[in-house]
Write a protein that holds these residues in place. Structure first.
Motif, PDB file in Angstrom:
ATOM      1  N   THR A   7       0.836  -1.175   0.000  1.00 33.88           N
ATOM      2  CA  THR A   7       0.000   0.000   0.000  1.00 33.88           C
ATOM      3  C   THR A   7       0.890   1.251   0.000  1.00 33.88           C
ATOM      4  N   PRO A   8       0.345   2.365  -0.428  1.00 37.97           N
ATOM      5  CA  PRO A   8       1.122   3.607  -0.478  1.00 37.97           C
ATOM      6  C   PRO A   8       1.624   4.064   0.896  1.00 37.97           C
ATOM      7  N   VAL A   9       0.845   3.804   1.943  1.00 40.00           N
ATOM      8  CA  VAL A   9       1.255   4.224   3.280  1.00 40.00           C
ATOM      9  C   VAL A   9       2.505   3.464   3.718  1.00 40.00           C
ATOM     10  N   ARG A  10       2.550   2.170   3.479  1.00 42.25           N
ATOM     11  CA  ARG A  10       3.714   1.367   3.843  1.00 42.25           C
ATOM     12  C   ARG A  10       4.942   1.786   3.038  1.00 42.25           C
ATOM     13  N   VAL A  11       4.729   2.053   1.773  1.00 38.75           N
ATOM     14  CA  VAL A  11       5.845   2.498   0.938  1.00 38.75           C
ATOM     15  C   VAL A  11       6.385   3.830   1.463  1.00 38.75           C
ATOM     16  N   GLY A  12       5.495   4.730   1.824  1.00 39.15           N
ATOM     17  CA  GLY A  12       5.900   6.023   2.384  1.00 39.15           C
ATOM     18  C   GLY A  12       6.656   5.856   3.689  1.00 39.15           C
ATOM     19  N   ASP A  13       6.161   4.985   4.563  1.00 41.14           N
ATOM     20  CA  ASP A  13       6.843   4.714   5.833  1.00 41.14           C
ATOM     21  C   ASP A  13       8.238   4.142   5.585  1.00 41.14           C
ATOM     22  N   ARG A  14       8.316   3.223   4.659  1.00 38.94           N
ATOM     23  CA  ARG A  14       9.607   2.584   4.337  1.00 38.94           C
ATOM     24  C   ARG A  14      10.591   3.612   3.755  1.00 38.94           C
ATOM     25  N   LEU A  15      10.102   4.492   2.905  1.00 37.40           N
ATOM     26  CA  LEU A  15      10.954   5.536   2.343  1.00 37.40           C
ATOM     27  C   LEU A  15      11.464   6.484   3.431  1.00 37.40           C
ATOM     28  N   GLU A  16      10.605   6.791   4.384  1.00 36.06           N
ATOM     29  CA  GLU A  16      11.009   7.649   5.495  1.00 36.06           C
ATOM     30  C   GLU A  16      12.111   7.000   6.321  1.00 36.06           C
ATOM     31  N   VAL A  17      11.961   5.699   6.606  1.00 36.70           N
ATOM     32  CA  VAL A  17      12.980   4.960   7.349  1.00 36.70           C
ATOM     33  C   VAL A  17      14.295   4.950   6.564  1.00 36.70           C
ATOM     34  N   LEU A  18      14.215   4.716   5.263  1.00 34.93           N
ATOM     35  CA  LEU A  18      15.415   4.705   4.423  1.00 34.93           C
ATOM     36  C   LEU A  18      16.093   6.074   4.407  1.00 34.93           C
ATOM     37  N   ASN A  19      15.296   7.133   4.333  1.00 38.53           N
ATOM     38  CA  ASN A  19      15.867   8.486   4.361  1.00 38.53           C
ATOM     39  C   ASN A  19      16.595   8.751   5.674  1.00 38.53           C
ATOM     40  N   GLN A  20      16.043   8.289   6.787  1.00 40.19           N
ATOM     41  CA  GLN A  20      16.695   8.449   8.080  1.00 40.19           C
ATOM     42  C   GLN A  20      18.017   7.688   8.117  1.00 40.19           C
ATOM     43  N   GLN A  21      18.015   6.468   7.581  1.00 40.13           N
ATOM     44  CA  GLN A  21      19.240   5.677   7.553  1.00 40.13           C
ATOM     45  C   GLN A  21      20.301   6.321   6.666  1.00 40.13           C
ATOM     46  N   ILE A  22      19.881   6.846   5.534  1.00 42.77           N
ATOM     47  CA  ILE A  22      20.813   7.532   4.633  1.00 42.77           C
ATOM     48  C   ILE A  22      21.409   8.753   5.320  1.00 42.77           C
ATOM     49  N   SER A  23      20.574   9.499   6.038  1.00 42.40           N
ATOM     50  CA  SER A  23      21.045  10.680   6.756  1.00 42.40           C
ATOM     51  C   SER A  23      22.078  10.302   7.812  1.00 42.40           C
ATOM     52  N   LYS A  24      21.833   9.226   8.550  1.00 43.33           N
ATOM     53  CA  LYS A  24      22.790   8.759   9.562  1.00 43.33           C
ATOM     54  C   LYS A  24      24.092   8.309   8.912  1.00 43.33           C
ATOM     55  N   LEU A  25      23.996   7.652   7.771  1.00 45.54           N
ATOM     56  CA  LEU A  25      25.202   7.228   7.059  1.00 45.54           C
ATOM     57  C   LEU A  25      26.012   8.427   6.576  1.00 45.54           C
ATOM     58  N   ARG A  26      25.341   9.444   6.082  1.00 44.95           N
ATOM     59  CA  ARG A  26      26.042  10.659   5.639  1.00 44.95           C
ATOM     60  C   ARG A  26      26.738  11.340   6.812  1.00 44.95           C
ATOM     61  N   ASP A  27      26.053  11.411   7.956  1.00 44.22           N
ATOM     62  CA  ASP A  27      26.664  12.000   9.147  1.00 44.22           C
ATOM     63  C   ASP A  27      27.903  11.208   9.568  1.00 44.22           C
ATOM     64  N   ALA A  28      27.787   9.890   9.554  1.00 41.29           N
ATOM     65  CA  ALA A  28      28.920   9.040   9.917  1.00 41.29           C
ATOM     66  C   ALA A  28      30.068   9.219   8.927  1.00 41.29           C
ATOM     67  N   GLN A  29      29.742   9.306   7.654  1.00 43.82           N
ATOM     68  CA  GLN A  29      30.766   9.498   6.632  1.00 43.82           C
ATOM     69  C   GLN A  29      31.474  10.844   6.837  1.00 43.82           C
ATOM     70  N   GLU A  30      30.710  11.880   7.174  1.00 41.79           N
ATOM     71  CA  GLU A  30      31.308  13.181   7.433  1.00 41.79           C
ATOM     72  C   GLU A  30      32.261  13.120   8.623  1.00 41.79           C
ATOM     73  N   LEU A  31      31.853  12.414   9.681  1.00 44.36           N
ATOM     74  CA  LEU A  31      32.717  12.292  10.854  1.00 44.36           C
ATOM     75  C   LEU A  31      34.014  11.571  10.519  1.00 44.36           C
ATOM     76  N   VAL A  32      33.911  10.486   9.777  1.00 49.03           N
ATOM     77  CA  VAL A  32      35.103   9.719   9.403  1.00 49.03           C
ATOM     78  C   VAL A  32      36.015  10.585   8.530  1.00 49.03           C
ATOM     79  N   THR A  33      35.448  11.304   7.586  1.00 52.40           N
ATOM     80  CA  THR A  33      36.230  12.179   6.715  1.00 52.40           C
ATOM     81  C   THR A  33      36.933  13.268   7.525  1.00 52.40           C
ATOM     82  N   CYS A  34      36.205  13.881   8.461  1.00 53.16           N
ATOM     83  CA  CYS A  34      36.798  14.914   9.312  1.00 53.16           C
ATOM     84  C   CYS A  34      37.916  14.339  10.181  1.00 53.16           C
TER      85      CYS A  34
END
Length: 159
Positions: free
Chosen positions: A1-28
């Motif tokens: 359903t569209p609601v589940r897809v939206g929820d899953r996309l939100e979770v993925l966006n949060q994970q991507i954001s955390k990965l970017r933050d971690a990558q920035e820390l490692v780079t710094c």
């Protein structure tokens, strides 16, 4: 359903954001370990620039997270990075403290308008960043400043 897809996309966006933050820390941290520290934010036009405050907020959060990372990575192969992170955090903390105090000194002559002044915003931003990311270490600076020493007995007697 569209609601589940939206929820899953939100979770993925949060994970991507955390990965970017971690990558920035490692780079710094790698930059500090290779003796190429990241520059401190510039404080020009501080009164009129939300982007400067955004930059300071981001730099303070990164500095705090780098200190946590440095505590985990203590070792001979990361000693330069740990030392560089500590120096950066110390410089950023002093930048915030000195900005707070210089703004306070600018307004100190007109104490009646201190809380109404535009500079109060700068002091509030600096103090909230110091409290949030640098904790008790900034209290020593505050307790030594005459402006606060003159007011501490008043605040203690009213409690």
């Amino acid at each position: 359903t569209p609601v589940r897809v939206g929820d899953r996309l939100e979770v993925l966006n949060q994970q991507i954001s955390k990965l970017r933050d971690a990558q920035e820390l490692v780079t710094c941290f790698e930059a500090f370990n290779n003796k190429k520290p990241i520059p401190l934010p510039k404080l020009s036009n501080l009164e009129h620039s939300d982007t400067v405050f955004d930059t300071l907020r981001h730099a303070s959060k990164v500095a705090h997270d780098l200190m946590l990372l440095a505590d985990l990575l203590k070792g001979s192969d990361t000693a330069k990075g740990v030392e560089g992170v500590r120096e950066y955090c110390s410089e950023l903390e002093m930048l915030l403290v000195s900005t707070f105090y210089s703004t306070l000194e600018d307004d100190h002559a007109d104490e009646e308008r201190l809380h109404e002044a535009e500079n109060f915003r700068i002091m509030r931003e600096c103090s909230s960043l110091l409290q949030m990311y640098f904790g008790s270490s900034c209290r020593q600076y505050v307790q030594l400043h005459p402006f606060f020493q003159n007011r501490m007995p008043l605040s203690n007697s009213t409690s």
